[in-house]
Design an enzyme around this catalytic site. Structure first.
Site, PDB file in Angstrom:
ATOM      1  N   SER A 178       7.106  -3.178   3.114  1.00 57.44           N
ATOM      2  CA  SER A 178       7.528  -4.451   3.687  1.00 57.44           C
ATOM      3  C   SER A 178       6.786  -4.775   4.984  1.00 57.44           C
ATOM      4  O   SER A 178       6.737  -5.927   5.403  1.00 57.44           O
ATOM      5  CB  SER A 178       9.036  -4.420   3.966  1.00 57.44           C
ATOM      6  N   GLU A 200       0.844  -1.194   0.000  1.00 58.30           N
ATOM      7  CA  GLU A 200       0.000   0.000   0.000  1.00 58.30           C
ATOM      8  C   GLU A 200       0.880   1.245   0.000  1.00 58.30           C
ATOM      9  O   GLU A 200       2.079   1.166   0.307  1.00 58.30           O
ATOM     10  CB  GLU A 200      -0.907   0.006   1.232  1.00 58.30           C
ATOM     11  N   GLU A 221       8.475 -17.475  -2.434  1.00 59.99           N
ATOM     12  CA  GLU A 221       8.550 -16.215  -3.178  1.00 59.99           C
ATOM     13  C   GLU A 221       9.985 -15.714  -3.224  1.00 59.99           C
ATOM     14  O   GLU A 221      10.479 -15.294  -4.273  1.00 59.99           O
ATOM     15  CB  GLU A 221       7.651 -15.164  -2.532  1.00 59.99           C
ATOM     16  N   ARG A 222      10.667 -15.762  -2.089  1.00 61.03           N
ATOM     17  CA  ARG A 222      12.044 -15.255  -2.037  1.00 61.03           C
ATOM     18  C   ARG A 222      13.002 -16.164  -2.792  1.00 61.03           C
ATOM     19  O   ARG A 222      13.989 -15.697  -3.366  1.00 61.03           O
ATOM     20  CB  ARG A 222      12.448 -15.055  -0.574  1.00 61.03           C
ATOM     21  N   ALA A 227       2.323   1.281   3.371  1.00 60.98           N
ATOM     22  CA  ALA A 227       2.761   0.008   3.966  1.00 60.98           C
ATOM     23  C   ALA A 227       3.442  -0.828   2.897  1.00 60.98           C
ATOM     24  O   ALA A 227       2.783  -1.387   2.026  1.00 60.98           O
ATOM     25  CB  ALA A 227       1.572  -0.755   4.555  1.00 60.98           C
TER      26      ALA A 227
END
Length: 379
Positions: A133, A128, A243-244, A131
């Site tokens: 991380s 957002e 994801e990482r 917002a």
């Protein structure tokens, strides 16, 4: 060099088909997609037909029930060709697992076959304006009203956002409960009140359709809740290691490609009467990069093995994400330098890769957050 041993002959056959697909369907058009700000929507349908999307999805939902190494092959080949506009991995390896792991049977039956075929493009709306991380700082709300949730809020920097047909939205169902008040919702693009803002103009990854998303009294049925209410933050944390890992896989593939482009360039380019590769400084820089890439390759392949065994933990994935993306940016910067003035020209792939790489240290959790995660596991 240390040989890779994690791929079978079937994986390598798949790699050949992926490479041919990308060379025919993407490479000739990527420069135009950079000007357009998004890839051709038809590419997604073609990729679905070719088996490049969601290969891990079980056969009952239209997938191949393949292991994660098939996804790895797709990520690596996209990275080696510098096709950063293509958001297949986010769709296949980040969004689809949420539906597979936490969705109801009805949600799986309805959505997963469409993700596999490319009929639906997906995104996940976490970040957002206030917002990044800090996922606990999400302000978007979802309020239960009878048999529907009413969603209000905005998101930004959403990969695949412009083309997305389906978005997983992170929202607060209980703003006073902190992380335990976070939930996930499936929202289709044609839902009244859901709108897409402008495609964001970025420093790099110009062919990637990154957008703002807005939710104004968006009503979705209770059945669109993904998993259990209040469990969204826990779901996000459980899926972040993969994801990482995908970010790290792409980072190293990009670094490997950059080194090869630079080897080719320095063997041909002349300065002061001899090829650039004959200068000691050039040879030493190439040696340093080749060594660090080899170290990274062994680390990534070991992490892939752990992931296949279900043993890749959060701190190790954080180490992988921060180290490989730092290395990617370091290698690309050195390669630009060895290209001289041509390294700063957009027509050269090294220049575009250099610009594309910088965001890797920011998304999927900034590298500073990765170090915080690692340090917590130590002390």
């Amino acid at each position: 060099m240390i040989p890779r041993t994690i791929f079978s002959s079937d994986h390598e056959l798949f790699r050949d088909s992926v490479r041919k697909f990308l060379e025919q369907q993407a490479v000739p058009f990527h420069a135009q997609w950079e000007k357009d700000g998004h890839v051709d929507r038809a590419l997604w349908n073609k990729a679905g037909e070719a088996g490049l999307l969601c290969s891990h999805i079980p056969e009952e939902y239209g997938g191949m029930a393949a292991d994660f190494l098939y996804s790895t092959v797709v990520i690596e080949e996209i990275g080696r060709l510098g096709l950063t506009g293509i958001g297949f991995s986010l769709h296949s390896d980040i969004v689809a697992p949420y539906i597979l792991h936490y969705g109801s049977e009805a949600q799986k039956q309805h959505y997963l076959p469409k993700l596999v075929s490319g009929e639906m493009v997906t995104a996940i709306a976490m970040t957002e304006p206030g917002a990044g991380s800090d996922l606990q700082g999400v302000k978007t709300t979802a309020v239960l009203d009878g048999d529907e949730y009413v969603i209000n809020g905005s998101k930004t920097f959403i990969t695949n956002g412009w083309l997305a047909d389906l978005v997983i939205v992170v929202a607060k169902t209980d703003p006073k409960a902190g992380a335990k008040g976070t939930s996930l919702f499936l929202v289709e693009a044609n839902t009244p009140g859901f709108s897409k803002g402008k495609r964001l103009e970025k420093v790099g990854m110009k062919a990637q359709d990154t957008s703002e998303l807005f939710f104004q009294d968006v009503r979705v049925p209770k059945e669109n809740l993904l998993g259990q209410a209040g469990m969204g933050f826990a779901y996000l944390m459980q899926e972040l290691p993969q994801e990482r890992l995908t970010v790290g896989v792409g980072a190293l593939a990009s670094a490997e490609a950059a080194l090869q482009w630079t080897l080719d360039y320095t063997r041909e380019r002349k300065a002061f009467g001899k090829v650039v590769a004959d200068f000691q400084n050039t040879r030493f820089k190439l040696a340093e990069m080749a060594t660090e890439i080899q170290v990274g390759r062994v680390f990534i392949d070991r992490c892939l093995e752990l992931h296949l065994q279900g043993k890749l933990d959060v701190p190790t994935a954080a180490m992988l994400k921060y180290w490989t993306t730092d290395l990617q940016c370091k290698v690309l910067d050195e390669c630009v330098q060895l290209h001289g003035g041509y390294g700063f020209m957009w027509e050269y792939p090294i220049a575009r890769a250099w610009a594309d790489a910088r965001v890797q240290r920011i998304y999927a959790g900034t590298n500073e957050i990765m170090k915080e995660i690692i340090s917590r596991s130590l002390v």
